[in-house]
Design a protein around this motif. Structure first.
Motif: not given
Length: 129
Positions: A14-16, A20-22, A26-27
């Motif tokens: 997974l790319s950074a 970050k988007r995931i 999630f948040s």
């Protein structure tokens, strides 16, 4: 409390930017517990074979393991059913109170009508859980 977990292959590749988007989605969605299982759409695409790839964050809010064995799922845009398929994914096992990203691949023959690839979501074809 809901935990975010990545399948091993995802964790390695997974790319950074995608990670970050995931984590952000999630948040924003980790407390949506109207249903025992919730799909938060991350992105959707079509591949060169004409298959529909729908990547979601699967939230298992249940107190039991979630697996996909002959599980009928549809992809919907607005009120239009775009694709339906029965999924059996032996390697996908989501622990209780855990969220995990996954890409569901709808074969070309499961696509019912054209997609805009915008504002779509996954849903169980019937309430199984």
């Amino acid at each position: 409390m809901q935990n975010l977990q990545f399948e091993k292959a995802w964790d390695r590749t997974l790319s950074a930017k995608d990670r970050k988007r995931i984590e952000e989605i999630f948040s924003e969605t980790k407390s949506i517990s109207e249903h025992p299982v919730h799909f938060s759409t991350l992105w959707q695409a079509k591949n060169y074979k004409g298959e529909l790839l729908i990547t979601v964050l699967i939230h298992n809010f249940r107190q039991q393991l979630l697996s996909f064995c002959e599980t009928p799922i549809r992809y919907v845009e607005g009120t239009t059913i775009i694709a339906e398929h029965i999924f059996t994914i032996p390697s996908l096992r989501i622990e209780p109170t855990t969220s995990m990203p996954w890409t569901f691949i709808f074969p070309k023959e499961s696509i019912i009508c054209e997609t805009s690839l915008m504002n779509g979501h996954l849903q169980f074809m019937y309430e199984k859980l």
